[in-house]
Structure formats: C-alpha cells, structure tokens
Enzyme design. Sequence first.
Site, PDB file in Angstrom:
ATOM      1  N   HIS A 136       0.836  -1.202   0.000  1.00  0.00           N
ATOM      2  CA  HIS A 136       0.000   0.000   0.000  1.00  0.00           C
ATOM      3  C   HIS A 136       0.877   1.261   0.000  1.00  0.00           C
ATOM      4  O   HIS A 136       0.653   2.175  -0.806  1.00  0.00           O
ATOM      5  CB  HIS A 136      -0.909  -0.017   1.247  1.00  0.00           C
ATOM      6  CG  HIS A 136      -1.743   1.200   1.406  1.00  0.00           C
ATOM      7  ND1 HIS A 136      -3.069   1.247   1.031  1.00  0.00           N
ATOM      8  CD2 HIS A 136      -1.447   2.436   1.892  1.00  0.00           C
ATOM      9  CE1 HIS A 136      -3.543   2.457   1.280  1.00  0.00           C
ATOM     10  NE2 HIS A 136      -2.574   3.191   1.809  1.00  0.00           N
ATOM     11  N   GLU A 137       1.883   1.271   0.860  1.00  0.00           N
ATOM     12  CA  GLU A 137       2.763   2.445   0.937  1.00  0.00           C
ATOM     13  C   GLU A 137       3.615   2.578  -0.324  1.00  0.00           C
ATOM     14  O   GLU A 137       3.917   3.688  -0.759  1.00  0.00           O
ATOM     15  CB  GLU A 137       3.643   2.385   2.183  1.00  0.00           C
ATOM     16  CG  GLU A 137       2.879   2.364   3.498  1.00  0.00           C
ATOM     17  CD  GLU A 137       1.849   3.475   3.639  1.00  0.00           C
ATOM     18  OE1 GLU A 137       2.081   4.591   3.136  1.00  0.00           O
ATOM     19  OE2 GLU A 137       0.798   3.218   4.251  1.00  0.00           O
ATOM     20  N   HIS A 159       1.702   4.513  -2.920  1.00  0.00           N
ATOM     21  CA  HIS A 159       1.873   5.960  -2.721  1.00  0.00           C
ATOM     22  C   HIS A 159       3.218   6.412  -3.300  1.00  0.00           C
ATOM     23  O   HIS A 159       3.294   7.398  -4.031  1.00  0.00           O
ATOM     24  CB  HIS A 159       1.864   6.311  -1.225  1.00  0.00           C
ATOM     25  CG  HIS A 159       0.534   6.242  -0.554  1.00  0.00           C
ATOM     26  ND1 HIS A 159      -0.534   7.040  -0.884  1.00  0.00           N
ATOM     27  CD2 HIS A 159       0.101   5.462   0.467  1.00  0.00           C
ATOM     28  CE1 HIS A 159      -1.554   6.773  -0.110  1.00  0.00           C
ATOM     29  NE2 HIS A 159      -1.201   5.803   0.728  1.00  0.00           N
TER      30      HIS A 159
END
Length: 150
Positions: free
Chosen positions: A69-70, A73
């Site tokens: 998920h990170e 980003h």
Amino acid sequence: MTLTNAQLQQWTQEISLAYFQKPYVDQVEFNSRLRTTGGRYIPSKRVIELNPKYLEELGLEEFEGIIKHELCHYHLHIEGKGYKHGDREFKELLKHTNSPRFCKALPSQKKKPELHYYMCTSCGEEYTRKRRVNTKRYGCGKCSGKLKKK
C-alpha cells in the site's frame, strides 16, 4: 516476529521489484510512535514509515499488504501521478497489485464495551446495560421498584 531496519529495507526492495517491477531506492523504517495506522509515506522526505505492532500482532502477510500500500503511494508520487487515497490512479494501482485499501484494526486496540449492572431492590431482577441508567428517573420494568448499581 521481529525484523531489523536493514531486513525491512531489503524486504521492501524485493516487494517493489516483484509487484511494481520498479526499484525502491529510498529509506523505509519502523516508527513505533504510529498509533492508528499501519504505515505512512512522507512525500517531502520520500520515506516510508511502518508500524512494528502490525508485524507483531497480525503477521507477515498483513504487513506485506501494508508495505505494498505504501509503495503504491511512493511509486505514483515519483511518477508525478495522483498518489493520494482519493485519486483514481491510486485506487487502480491498489487493485492491480492486490494491495489493501485500509489495514485491519490491531487486536490490542479493540475496545470491549463497558457494561453496567443494575439490580432491583424490591424483586431482585438483574439488568445489564451498555449505557448508564439514571436510577433516580428509571425503575424496574417488572415491579417498578428502585434500581441500584451492582
């Protein structure tokens, strides 16, 4: 299960190459001060910070999802695309890499509701409530007697 920051860095680089086919060249580190989230990406520093409690309590599989998920980003930010949660490109990359949109709640953080126990002084009927009862205003539903806190 515990990892050092060096092992975390290595693992993050492997995940980045496996799922995004792009290298992760910046820093990743544990931040035990994070309380309500599994991780965060700081665009100004290009750093990923991860909550070690999620690794300890939920295991490697869930933690890998947080890293992915990170990384979504990170890679979108590097490419100059929409990297925030509401951006379409971010949502599409999450789906493409099978990354979670949100992380699960920590088992240690889940609060059990406080229960209140009451007893009728006349008939002995017992009541359990999630919310406090004003005993001056409300009485027993069975005999209309006075209630007292147990």
